[in-house]
Design a protein around this motif. Structure first.
Motif, short mmCIF file in Angstrom:
data_model
loop_
_atom_site.label_atom_id
_atom_site.label_comp_id
_atom_site.label_asym_id
_atom_site.label_seq_id
_atom_site.Cartn_x
_atom_site.Cartn_y
_atom_site.Cartn_z
N THR A 141 90.39 48.52 -99.42
CA THR A 141 91.25 48.18 -98.29
C THR A 141 90.83 48.91 -97.02
N GLN A 185 92.89 49.31 -103.43
CA GLN A 185 94.18 48.76 -103.86
C GLN A 185 94.02 48.33 -105.31
N PRO A 223 99.55 45.53 -106.10
CA PRO A 223 100.18 45.25 -104.81
C PRO A 223 100.96 46.48 -104.30
N GLY A 224 100.57 46.95 -103.13
CA GLY A 224 101.24 48.10 -102.53
C GLY A 224 100.77 49.45 -103.04
N VAL A 225 99.80 49.48 -103.94
CA VAL A 225 99.30 50.75 -104.51
C VAL A 225 97.84 50.92 -104.10
#
Length: 117
Positions: free
Chosen positions: A66, A76, A79-81
């Motif tokens: 990312t 990543q 999702p979101g980590v």
């Protein structure tokens, strides 16, 4: 006659000992050369990493880059980590997308079950 036999065997042992000393040195030189070549190839691949590349960590964790900041990359893994890794700890990986994985498991979800699987 014994003197001639001793001289003949002594001359042969010199070339044999030279071969015994040379062969391991050649093997060692080959191993060092191949290790350096592999290290240069890995360094080039790691320098070419870019955002959006799918990678695998040396520990076997898959994710997508990312962000990159010098020797550090953000990967990543869910999702979101986003986890931070040293650039040397990630290598490019071919990861099947969820769409491809779904097609490989069941190409037509509406097809009738034929009892084979």
């Amino acid at each position: 006659m014994h003197v001639y036999a001793a001289a003949a065997s002594g001359g042969g042992s010199g070339s044999l000992s030279l071969l015994i000393l040379t062969l391991p040195l050649l093997l060692l030189a080959y191993l060092i050369f191949s290790q350096r070549r592999r290290a240069r190839r890995e360094a080039k691949v790691q320098q070419e990493l870019a955002e959006g590349d799918e990678v695998m960590t040396r520990a076997g964790m898959f994710g997508t880059i990312t962000w990159l900041n010098g020797p550090v990359v953000g990967v990543q893994v869910a999702p979101g980590v986003v986890l931070t890794f040293d650039r040397r700890a990630v290598i490019p990986a071919v990861v099947p997308s969820s769409r491809d994985a779904g097609q490989a498991q069941d190409p037509d979800p509406d097809a009738p079950d034929d009892g084979r699987g």
